[in-house]
Design an enzyme around this catalytic site. Sequence first.
Site, PDB file in Angstrom:
ATOM      1  N   HIS A 596       4.550  -4.396   2.260  1.00 61.00           N
ATOM      2  CA  HIS A 596       5.174  -3.096   1.937  1.00 61.00           C
ATOM      3  C   HIS A 596       6.221  -2.681   2.978  1.00 61.00           C
ATOM      4  CE1 HIS A 596       2.053  -1.146   4.570  1.00 61.00           C
ATOM      5  NE2 HIS A 596       3.055  -0.340   4.811  1.00 61.00           N
ATOM      6  N   ASP A 647      -1.038  -7.216   0.010  1.00 64.78           N
ATOM      7  CA  ASP A 647      -0.021  -6.628   0.896  1.00 64.78           C
ATOM      8  C   ASP A 647       0.118  -7.473   2.162  1.00 64.78           C
ATOM      9  OD1 ASP A 647       1.800  -4.934   1.993  1.00 64.78           O
ATOM     10  OD2 ASP A 647       0.410  -3.270   2.340  1.00 64.78           O
ATOM     11  N   GLY A 739       3.997   3.727  11.119  1.00 68.92           N
ATOM     12  CA  GLY A 739       4.513   2.876  12.185  1.00 68.92           C
ATOM     13  C   GLY A 739       3.535   1.793  12.596  1.00 68.92           C
ATOM     14  N   SER A 741       1.833   0.128  10.271  1.00 68.34           N
ATOM     15  CA  SER A 741       1.810  -0.783   9.117  1.00 68.34           C
ATOM     16  C   SER A 741       2.070  -2.227   9.527  1.00 68.34           C
ATOM     17  CB  SER A 741       2.877  -0.381   8.115  1.00 68.34           C
ATOM     18  OG  SER A 741       2.404   0.657   7.321  1.00 68.34           O
ATOM     19  N   GLY A 742       1.313  -3.133   8.934  1.00 62.86           N
ATOM     20  CA  GLY A 742       1.505  -4.549   9.189  1.00 62.86           C
ATOM     21  C   GLY A 742       0.827  -5.028  10.446  1.00 62.86           C
TER      22      GLY A 742
END
Length: 790
Positions: A596, A647, A739, A741-742
């Site tokens: 995403h 994701d 921030g 994310s991932g």
Amino acid sequence: MPLIEAEEQEEDSSSLSNDKLESNSHHCLCYVPLGIALLVLAGAAAATWYFLDYRPWHLEPSILQFYCGSLQVLNRWYSPDLGQVESRAFWLESAKLQNTLKELIRATELGRYYNSSTVYAFGEGALTFFFWFTLQIPESQQKEITAERVNTVLHQELSTSFNSSGSLSYQTEYRVNPDSLVLLESSVKDIAVLKSTLGCYRYSYVQEDDILRLEGPDYLASSCLWHLRGPKGYMIKLHLEWTLPDCRDRLAMYDAAGPLEKHLITSIYGCSRQEPIVEILSSGPVMSIVWKKAMYSYFDPFILSAQAVPLKACEVNITLREDLELQGKIGTPHYPSYYSPNTQCTWHMMVPSLDYGVTLWFDAYALSRQKHDLPCTQGQWIIQNRRLCGLRTLQAYAERIPVLSSADITIAFTSQISLTGPGVQATYSLYNQSDPCPGEFLCLVNGLCVPACDGIKDCPNGLDERNCVCPAKFQCHEDSTCIEFSRVCNQQLDCVNGSDEEQCSEGVPCGPFTYRCEDGTCLKKPNPLCDSIADCKDLSDEKRCDCGMQAPLSRIVGSLNSVEGEWPWQASLQVRGRHICGGTLIADRWVVSAAHCFQDERLASPSIWTVYLGKYFQNATSHTEVSFKVIRLFLHPYYEEDSHDYDVALLQLDHPVIISPLIQPICLPAPSHFFEPGLHCWITGWGALKEGGHISNILQKVDVQLIQQNICSEAYHYMITPRMLCAGYYKGKKDACQGDSGGPLACKEPSGRWFLAGLVSWGMGCARPNNYGVYTRITQVLGWIKQTMS
Ligand SMILES: [Ca+2]
Ligand SMILES: [Ca+2]
Ligand SMILES: [Ca+2]
């Protein structure tokens, strides 16, 4: 997708003919005086008819029927100036042929319906001309004047006059080949689209096996048409390559000489990121492509090239060997090209004995039973006389074909409509009919073998988790006591008679919780990978373990601020100097993150990203810090924006990382790795410290607890898929935020090594009560990660 907007259609339809269409007449009802005037007129017309022997159908409401087609003239040859719409030769020849067409129709019983005709293009060899004509047919005749009838009547007339030189001018000047007649029913909309392209009409003859690069569109025009022809017995293969990451251009491909919607193969809108290269096949030696300009001009967002490829027979005999491994692939001709509109494939398979059935493994394509007789829109399959329809999905699927009385299996694929799609391929293997999923559960919904009783509803109907004695736990053999996996093979007796400590150093039958060594043997001891103890006989569990070790830390840490070097796998993914997402180093050239992070079109190109490793402060450069460009970016092919399923993304770095105590990959778990609910793991990142806040300057860390899948699933109203894992606290307070994310969800094993359990994916706000953070479950996407990295 419609190629033109409704307004344009209407405008064009009225310009096609001066006769108003019947459908307009009911608008007049409100004008009573006009109605009376019309009645008088009608009366007068009737009288005129009576005296002048006009046929009554002139008074009937009528409809316009449109036909597109082509004919070949044997005594004329194509010359390049006929390819230029504005040339004199074009003008002269098309005017004469248009008249010919008119005379031809007028010479038949269709003559009285003739309305208009146009010759719009010429083709290679003995001169082929392309035309459309319209017939105005009274309502009462409509049922009789079918496309088939029109075809027959014209063909008959052509044949008769071909054999006896008649007196009509078309018979004296042109020798029209009656068998060359191609006639397709079309619509007012088709003609409107065709007309809109004629200012930018491109005709090309495609030579055998020669790749022809097509001239790009003329940007002064709003629409262009490429008309491709190839030799007989061939199909046209069109290669489309998007060259920009972002555009709004529209392309449609047709299995005919013009843009006839009934013969649409596919239409593609905008620059497709997931499908940057598309290959499309026609059913025969004709294809046309229509380009429609976007609101903004994107110059040369695509490259088109074409090739003539021979029609391929698609009937194959396959003999399977007695072996449960994958044995081969079946697929539509020219895979991964789109299948052609008339694909008909048959595969005959022979199994070695009636003990085995055949499994077809599909990727992003599933088969489903169809109750009604409507055509399958994404391919029809007939397997052992059972009719199934194909459906493109974002999941894996396996079709199990039982073998009952004969070792012969027949599988057929047919495209039933002109609209096609990406080529279809399946890998085949045998399965043991008496035990199709050794150690696992056969999910009948999708034909896949899934782990039973591991706490995750892998099967869409959840049957793999029904009637479980010890869900997500170890069951003692002596009774039905359930103990946690961390207590299995830990050298303490936890079951009454110690069955948890039996067979800990030898192979056991494989199951959902057993670790598979490279030699194929399975271990009972949970999570034996890289724990510094040799467990596999071939030592494969300790082979590649240069990962997941934290550098010895210089001071005690308790706050949210981490210490430099504490998380050596943490990456900061930046665009133009701005931190956007977190990432995790998993191999010397690979960083894993969330899909995403790249879903916005402006963030989709790998070239805009910079990856930082060994970073600590966001506003300053530390001495350990190194940066990388991204050469390739992969999103999971099943990633779905709305559900956040799958994701995960992989970034390939432009040069390898030099591994040091401060920059080091985290360990990837084995597929059987069990991250026990309740375990405390850590999330790290520069994300906001509170909902809606700014990103933080110092790398932050937060401990979170792994949550049972069913509890989280309930909290999120069953939006949690098997590819997701939840962590956090019931009361909230600790969570990932914007921030982060991932970034990694990392869990420390008793051996001291850190393993990647998840990736920060989504959640309701940050640290809200009863809203756990949702992470991509790494063990479920390992297959794709390993396959992409190799
Ligand atoms: Ca399961
Ligand atoms: Ca034990
Ligand atoms: Ca080990």
